[in-house]
Design a protein around this motif. Structure first.
Motif, PDB file in Angstrom:
ATOM      1  N   SER A 172       0.826  -1.208   0.000  1.00 38.79           N
ATOM      2  CA  SER A 172       0.000   0.000   0.000  1.00 38.79           C
ATOM      3  C   SER A 172       0.858   1.254   0.000  1.00 38.79           C
ATOM      4  O   SER A 172       0.617   2.200  -0.761  1.00 38.79           O
ATOM      5  CB  SER A 172      -0.932   0.003   1.223  1.00 38.79           C
ATOM      6  N   ILE A 173       1.872   1.274   0.871  1.00 40.85           N
ATOM      7  CA  ILE A 173       2.744   2.447   0.971  1.00 40.85           C
ATOM      8  C   ILE A 173       3.565   2.617  -0.307  1.00 40.85           C
ATOM      9  O   ILE A 173       3.776   3.745  -0.782  1.00 40.85           O
ATOM     10  CB  ILE A 173       3.661   2.333   2.193  1.00 40.85           C
ATOM     11  N   ALA A 174       4.030   1.515  -0.880  1.00 39.61           N
ATOM     12  CA  ALA A 174       4.815   1.606  -2.111  1.00 39.61           C
ATOM     13  C   ALA A 174       3.995   2.235  -3.228  1.00 39.61           C
ATOM     14  O   ALA A 174       4.506   3.077  -3.992  1.00 39.61           O
ATOM     15  CB  ALA A 174       5.311   0.219  -2.531  1.00 39.61           C
ATOM     16  N   TYR A 175       2.727   1.839  -3.325  1.00 35.05           N
ATOM     17  CA  TYR A 175       1.879   2.440  -4.369  1.00 35.05           C
ATOM     18  C   TYR A 175       1.622   3.917  -4.085  1.00 35.05           C
ATOM     19  O   TYR A 175       1.745   4.762  -4.980  1.00 35.05           O
ATOM     20  CB  TYR A 175       0.540   1.702  -4.478  1.00 35.05           C
ATOM     21  N   LYS A 176       1.279   4.224  -2.841  1.00 36.53           N
ATOM     22  CA  LYS A 176       1.004   5.627  -2.527  1.00 36.53           C
ATOM     23  C   LYS A 176       2.250   6.478  -2.731  1.00 36.53           C
ATOM     24  O   LYS A 176       2.160   7.610  -3.239  1.00 36.53           O
ATOM     25  CB  LYS A 176       0.487   5.780  -1.093  1.00 36.53           C
ATOM     26  N   ALA A 177       3.407   5.972  -2.352  1.00 39.09           N
ATOM     27  CA  ALA A 177       4.646   6.721  -2.547  1.00 39.09           C
ATOM     28  C   ALA A 177       4.879   7.016  -4.024  1.00 39.09           C
ATOM     29  O   ALA A 177       5.279   8.127  -4.399  1.00 39.09           O
ATOM     30  CB  ALA A 177       5.825   5.939  -1.973  1.00 39.09           C
ATOM     31  N   LYS A 178       4.604   6.036  -4.877  1.00 34.77           N
ATOM     32  CA  LYS A 178       4.771   6.225  -6.315  1.00 34.77           C
ATOM     33  C   LYS A 178       3.859   7.342  -6.827  1.00 34.77           C
ATOM     34  O   LYS A 178       4.295   8.196  -7.613  1.00 34.77           O
ATOM     35  CB  LYS A 178       4.460   4.914  -7.045  1.00 34.77           C
ATOM     36  N   VAL A 179       2.625   7.354  -6.368  1.00 36.49           N
ATOM     37  CA  VAL A 179       1.674   8.378  -6.795  1.00 36.49           C
ATOM     38  C   VAL A 179       2.079   9.752  -6.269  1.00 36.49           C
ATOM     39  O   VAL A 179       2.060  10.753  -6.995  1.00 36.49           O
ATOM     40  CB  VAL A 179       0.244   8.016  -6.327  1.00 36.49           C
ATOM     41  N   VAL A 180       2.457   9.812  -4.981  1.00 34.93           N
ATOM     42  CA  VAL A 180       2.824  11.090  -4.372  1.00 34.93           C
ATOM     43  C   VAL A 180       4.088  11.662  -5.024  1.00 34.93           C
ATOM     44  O   VAL A 180       4.203  12.876  -5.229  1.00 34.93           O
ATOM     45  CB  VAL A 180       3.027  10.921  -2.846  1.00 34.93           C
ATOM     46  N   MET A 181       5.032  10.794  -5.368  1.00 38.20           N
ATOM     47  CA  MET A 181       6.246  11.274  -6.033  1.00 38.20           C
ATOM     48  C   MET A 181       5.934  11.873  -7.396  1.00 38.20           C
ATOM     49  O   MET A 181       6.608  12.796  -7.855  1.00 38.20           O
ATOM     50  CB  MET A 181       7.269  10.143  -6.149  1.00 38.20           C
ATOM     51  N   ALA A 182       4.886  11.354  -8.040  1.00 32.24           N
ATOM     52  CA  ALA A 182       4.508  11.887  -9.350  1.00 32.24           C
ATOM     53  C   ALA A 182       3.649  13.138  -9.233  1.00 32.24           C
ATOM     54  O   ALA A 182       3.628  13.974 -10.142  1.00 32.24           O
ATOM     55  CB  ALA A 182       3.750  10.815 -10.140  1.00 32.24           C
ATOM     56  N   ASP A 183       2.947  13.273  -8.112  1.00 36.00           N
ATOM     57  CA  ASP A 183       2.004  14.394  -7.958  1.00 36.00           C
ATOM     58  C   ASP A 183       1.833  14.677  -6.468  1.00 36.00           C
ATOM     59  O   ASP A 183       0.873  14.241  -5.844  1.00 36.00           O
ATOM     60  CB  ASP A 183       0.660  14.030  -8.603  1.00 36.00           C
ATOM     61  N   GLU A 184       2.771  15.445  -5.902  1.00 35.08           N
ATOM     62  CA  GLU A 184       2.797  15.648  -4.453  1.00 35.08           C
ATOM     63  C   GLU A 184       1.566  16.359  -3.924  1.00 35.08           C
ATOM     64  O   GLU A 184       1.045  16.020  -2.851  1.00 35.08           O
ATOM     65  CB  GLU A 184       4.052  16.438  -4.056  1.00 35.08           C
ATOM     66  N   LYS A 185       1.057  17.355  -4.659  1.00 38.16           N
ATOM     67  CA  LYS A 185       0.006  18.213  -4.105  1.00 38.16           C
ATOM     68  C   LYS A 185      -1.336  18.081  -4.815  1.00 38.16           C
ATOM     69  O   LYS A 185      -2.120  19.023  -4.888  1.00 38.16           O
ATOM     70  CB  LYS A 185       0.489  19.667  -4.095  1.00 38.16           C
ATOM     71  N   GLU A 186      -1.589  16.875  -5.328  1.00 36.54           N
ATOM     72  CA  GLU A 186      -2.904  16.513  -5.847  1.00 36.54           C
ATOM     73  C   GLU A 186      -3.352  17.394  -7.010  1.00 36.54           C
ATOM     74  O   GLU A 186      -4.500  17.805  -7.100  1.00 36.54           O
ATOM     75  CB  GLU A 186      -3.952  16.563  -4.722  1.00 36.54           C
ATOM     76  N   GLY A 187      -2.425  17.667  -7.924  1.00 39.42           N
ATOM     77  CA  GLY A 187      -2.791  18.442  -9.097  1.00 39.42           C
ATOM     78  C   GLY A 187      -3.312  17.594 -10.240  1.00 39.42           C
ATOM     79  O   GLY A 187      -3.917  18.108 -11.176  1.00 39.42           O
ATOM     80  N   GLY A 188      -3.083  16.272 -10.169  1.00 42.88           N
ATOM     81  CA  GLY A 188      -3.508  15.399 -11.253  1.00 42.88           C
ATOM     82  C   GLY A 188      -3.651  13.963 -10.800  1.00 42.88           C
ATOM     83  O   GLY A 188      -4.664  13.554 -10.250  1.00 42.88           O
TER      84      GLY A 188
END
Length: 358
Positions: A222-238
């Motif tokens: 779960s954390i690995a997936y969320k980390a991947k998403v956050v690294m691509a879009d830290e502040k929820e722009g996309g």
């Protein structure tokens, strides 16, 4: 020990996952903060009697001065009065910009302590030690901090990344069953977003006992997936918006519930609802919602609510805080591992939901 790197543009950190890791908290914190002299160890009155003194003693053995702060357990602690009380205590205890805050507890403590760390002297060092499954698989990573204002949940907050996250699955052994299984709602959501492999793993969770046994791997994935998403879009722009799968309807149910509803319970219901909507549209793998229901019910999570379909439900959906310019970005998955964002005019969401479920 499993180590997950969260490498962001301006701030990178690691997530450490290992059974018994709480017994190394002092060493881990000191290694991360070699120059920090004082620590605000913030917990709640459920977690503090179990773990706060143990962690405090380890920190003191490393030469750190520790101030232990305890707030009432539950969502009401995410409030201005509690923030004011904590900040006042930190001022009285002479905290400086060179000191740090450690959050020891579930999602509420992570949100609250993170917010305090982000605003005290315009930001001081922050470490997360999540003790609930929901926090271990989701809220401790990603940098979102917040407090509530009245009935508006998480309306005031910051993006403030921790310096380190320490996850010890053994803390789940002392968690009441209801608040253990609520975290599984977020795990099922993440498995749907991530991959067929993760989705198939959740099929092994056929009881609460199985959930506890698989907790380390479920947290890691779960954390690995969320980390991947956050690294691509830290502040929820996309892209990060996909993490809202099930949350738009879930937040409405959580807000409107006449009784206290755990966040993961509301997400479970919201997840089933949104999957049924897009299944009816023919945009989703057939019977995916039935598979989700089976997984959620295996650990006792709810999948239905009488609030769905009421005028208040649709009114709340239209005014969801993620409404941007009158548009709601609903999230669905065509198949496990294939998430999509579906923009819809918030004024037509009622018609869209009702027509999809005829």
């Amino acid at each position: 020990m499993t180590v997950i790197d969260v490498a962001l543009k301006d701030h990178s950190y690691q997530v450490h996952i290992e059974r018994g890791l709480l017994n190394e908290a002092g060493h881990q914190v000191k290694a991360q903060w070699p120059k920090v002299g004082k620590v605000a160890l913030i917990s709640d009155d459920n977690v503090a009697p179990l773990y706060q003194q143990r962690v405090a003693e380890q920190l003191m053995q490393q030469g750190l001065t520790v101030c232990q702060y305890v707030v009432p357990a539950g969502e009401p602690s995410k409030s201005w009065p509690v923030v004011n009380d904590l900040v006042t205590k930190m001022i009285d205890d002479s905290f400086s910009r060179d000191d740090g805050v450690v959050a020891l507890g579930g999602g509420v403590i992570g949100d609250l302590a993170g917010f305090v760390a982000s605003v005290y002297m315009r930001g001081i060092a922050f470490i997360q030690i999540p003790t609930s499954l929901l926090a271990q698989v989701d809220s401790s990573v990603g940098g979102k901090t917040a407090i509530d204002v009245g009935a508006a949940k998480n309306m005031v907050g910051t993006f403030y990344q921790p310096d380190l996250v320490l996850i010890d699955p053994d803390t789940l052994d002392t968690l009441p069953e209801r608040y253990l299984v609520e975290g599984y709602g977020e795990i099922v959501k993440t498995a749907l977003l991530d991959s067929a492999e993760f989705w198939n793993l959740t099929e092994q969770v056929d009881s609460v006992v199985a959930l506890l046994k698989l907790a380390p791997e479920l947290s890691q994935r779960s954390i690995a997936y969320k980390a991947k998403v956050v690294m691509a879009d830290e502040k929820e722009g996309g892209l990060r918006q996909v993490l809202n799968l099930g949350h738009t309807a879930g937040h409405a149910i959580e807000l409107l519930s006449p009784t206290v509803m755990a966040h993961g319970e509301a997400v479970s219901i919201g997840l089933v609802k949104i999957l049924r909507v897009f299944e009816a549209q023919g945009l989703e793998q057939e019977n995916l919602s039935s598979q989700v229901i089976q997984r959620l019910q295996a650990v006792g999570l709810p999948t239905e609510s009488e609030l769905i379909g009421t005028p208040a439900f649709y009114e709340t959906l239209q005014h969801d805080k993620k409404n941007r310019g009158g548009v709601l970005n609903l999230v669905y998955v065509s198949n496990p591992g294939e998430p999509h964002i579906y923009p819809i005019d918030s004024q037509t969401v009622k018609t869209f939901f009702e027509e999809s479920c005829k």
